[in-house]
Design a protein around this motif. Sequence first.
Motif, mmCIF file in Angstrom:
data_model
loop_
_atom_site.group_PDB
_atom_site.id
_atom_site.type_symbol
_atom_site.label_atom_id
_atom_site.label_comp_id
_atom_site.label_asym_id
_atom_site.label_seq_id
_atom_site.Cartn_x
_atom_site.Cartn_y
_atom_site.Cartn_z
ATOM 1 N N ALA A 53 0.830 -1.207 0.000
ATOM 2 C CA ALA A 53 0.000 0.000 0.000
ATOM 3 C C ALA A 53 0.864 1.257 0.000
ATOM 4 O O ALA A 53 0.561 2.237 -0.701
ATOM 5 C CB ALA A 53 -0.927 -0.006 1.203
ATOM 6 N N ILE A 54 1.959 1.219 0.754
ATOM 7 C CA ILE A 54 2.857 2.379 0.796
ATOM 8 C C ILE A 54 3.518 2.598 -0.557
ATOM 9 O O ILE A 54 3.554 3.717 -1.080
ATOM 10 C CB ILE A 54 3.906 2.207 1.906
ATOM 11 C CG1 ILE A 54 3.220 2.282 3.279
ATOM 12 C CG2 ILE A 54 5.001 3.263 1.794
ATOM 13 C CD1 ILE A 54 4.116 1.915 4.429
ATOM 14 N N VAL A 55 4.039 1.522 -1.154
ATOM 15 C CA VAL A 55 4.690 1.632 -2.466
ATOM 16 C C VAL A 55 3.688 2.089 -3.517
ATOM 17 O O VAL A 55 3.988 2.963 -4.351
ATOM 18 C CB VAL A 55 5.342 0.289 -2.859
ATOM 19 C CG1 VAL A 55 5.807 0.316 -4.303
ATOM 20 C CG2 VAL A 55 6.493 -0.024 -1.928
ATOM 21 N N GLY A 56 2.487 1.536 -3.493
ATOM 22 C CA GLY A 56 1.450 1.950 -4.441
ATOM 23 C C GLY A 56 1.060 3.407 -4.265
ATOM 24 O O GLY A 56 0.825 4.130 -5.233
ATOM 25 N N GLY A 57 0.977 3.853 -3.015
ATOM 26 C CA GLY A 57 0.641 5.254 -2.757
ATOM 27 C C GLY A 57 1.703 6.205 -3.251
ATOM 28 O O GLY A 57 1.398 7.251 -3.845
ATOM 29 N N VAL A 58 2.969 5.864 -3.037
ATOM 30 C CA VAL A 58 4.066 6.709 -3.515
ATOM 31 C C VAL A 58 4.056 6.767 -5.042
ATOM 32 O O VAL A 58 4.201 7.839 -5.648
ATOM 33 C CB VAL A 58 5.425 6.201 -2.980
ATOM 34 C CG1 VAL A 58 6.579 6.900 -3.673
ATOM 35 C CG2 VAL A 58 5.504 6.393 -1.486
ATOM 36 N N ALA A 59 3.861 5.605 -5.682
ATOM 37 C CA ALA A 59 3.822 5.581 -7.154
ATOM 38 C C ALA A 59 2.628 6.374 -7.671
ATOM 39 O O ALA A 59 2.738 7.116 -8.654
ATOM 40 C CB ALA A 59 3.757 4.140 -7.649
ATOM 41 N N GLY A 60 1.487 6.263 -7.015
ATOM 42 C CA GLY A 60 0.303 7.012 -7.433
ATOM 43 C C GLY A 60 0.491 8.509 -7.300
ATOM 44 O O GLY A 60 0.076 9.284 -8.165
ATOM 45 N N LEU A 61 1.124 8.919 -6.205
ATOM 46 C CA LEU A 61 1.398 10.352 -6.031
ATOM 47 C C LEU A 61 2.349 10.867 -7.100
ATOM 48 O O LEU A 61 2.165 11.968 -7.629
ATOM 49 C CB LEU A 61 1.991 10.614 -4.644
ATOM 50 C CG LEU A 61 1.007 10.559 -3.481
ATOM 51 C CD1 LEU A 61 1.742 10.667 -2.155
ATOM 52 C CD2 LEU A 61 -0.013 11.672 -3.609
ATOM 53 N N ALA A 62 3.365 10.080 -7.427
ATOM 54 C CA ALA A 62 4.318 10.511 -8.452
ATOM 55 C C ALA A 62 3.636 10.635 -9.801
ATOM 56 O O ALA A 62 3.841 11.620 -10.533
ATOM 57 C CB ALA A 62 5.480 9.525 -8.527
ATOM 58 N N ILE A 63 2.807 9.672 -10.151
ATOM 59 C CA ILE A 63 2.107 9.727 -11.442
ATOM 60 C C ILE A 63 1.110 10.883 -11.457
ATOM 61 O O ILE A 63 0.997 11.621 -12.438
ATOM 62 C CB ILE A 63 1.415 8.382 -11.727
ATOM 63 C CG1 ILE A 63 2.477 7.303 -11.969
ATOM 64 C CG2 ILE A 63 0.463 8.483 -12.908
ATOM 65 C CD1 ILE A 63 1.929 5.905 -12.039
ATOM 66 N N GLY A 64 0.377 11.073 -10.361
ATOM 67 C CA GLY A 64 -0.580 12.186 -10.287
ATOM 68 C C GLY A 64 0.095 13.540 -10.390
ATOM 69 O O GLY A 64 -0.399 14.452 -11.059
ATOM 70 N N ALA A 65 1.254 13.687 -9.749
ATOM 71 C CA ALA A 65 1.982 14.957 -9.832
ATOM 72 C C ALA A 65 2.485 15.204 -11.251
ATOM 73 O O ALA A 65 2.461 16.342 -11.741
ATOM 74 C CB ALA A 65 3.152 14.950 -8.860
ATOM 75 N N ALA A 66 2.921 14.149 -11.929
ATOM 76 C CA ALA A 66 3.387 14.316 -13.311
ATOM 77 C C ALA A 66 2.240 14.722 -14.223
ATOM 78 O O ALA A 66 2.394 15.580 -15.096
ATOM 79 C CB ALA A 66 4.028 13.017 -13.804
ATOM 80 N N ILE A 67 1.071 14.134 -14.036
ATOM 81 C CA ILE A 67 -0.095 14.492 -14.865
ATOM 82 C C ILE A 67 -0.515 15.929 -14.582
ATOM 83 O O ILE A 67 -0.813 16.697 -15.500
ATOM 84 C CB ILE A 67 -1.249 13.509 -14.602
ATOM 85 C CG1 ILE A 67 -0.884 12.123 -15.161
ATOM 86 C CG2 ILE A 67 -2.550 14.008 -15.218
ATOM 87 C CD1 ILE A 67 -1.847 11.032 -14.771
ATOM 88 N N ALA A 68 -0.539 16.320 -13.308
ATOM 89 C CA ALA A 68 -0.929 17.692 -12.958
ATOM 90 C C ALA A 68 0.049 18.703 -13.530
ATOM 91 O O ALA A 68 -0.351 19.769 -14.006
ATOM 92 C CB ALA A 68 -1.021 17.837 -11.446
ATOM 93 N N ASP A 69 1.331 18.377 -13.499
ATOM 94 C CA ASP A 69 2.336 19.285 -14.039
ATOM 95 C C ASP A 69 2.219 19.403 -15.554
ATOM 96 O O ASP A 69 2.432 20.468 -16.122
ATOM 97 C CB ASP A 69 3.734 18.804 -13.657
ATOM 98 C CG ASP A 69 4.801 19.774 -14.102
ATOM 99 O OD1 ASP A 69 4.648 20.982 -13.831
ATOM 100 O OD2 ASP A 69 5.793 19.330 -14.720
#
Length: 113
Positions: free
Chosen positions: A34-50
Amino acid sequence: MHIKLIAAAAAAALLLSGVPQAAQAKTIGPTGAAIVGGVAGLAIGAAIADANRPKKKIYYEGYAPPYRPGYYDPYFNQAFAPTAGVVCYPAQRLCYNNNGTVANNWTRRVYGY
């Protein structure tokens, strides 16, 4: 922003790869996943937002755009065709054939070289 995301992903990979060999054989369990998935999700979400954010136009001090939006110097719009299949551009002082090659004979006739 992308560089920061890449650096964070690389740091996470280094942290996970630094685990001793005996511990690597074990699974990380549902909490670790869950922690690894959350970190990966945040990274992907930040890239999409940027990527969706409009980029700033950079102007250097003392620089002004040469023309107002939608306007262009009429000097560059003075192309003419001395004969069919040839177009001459005074701004470049060159004539071109319709296939895009330079029409040397017409350039010499019109511009004197």
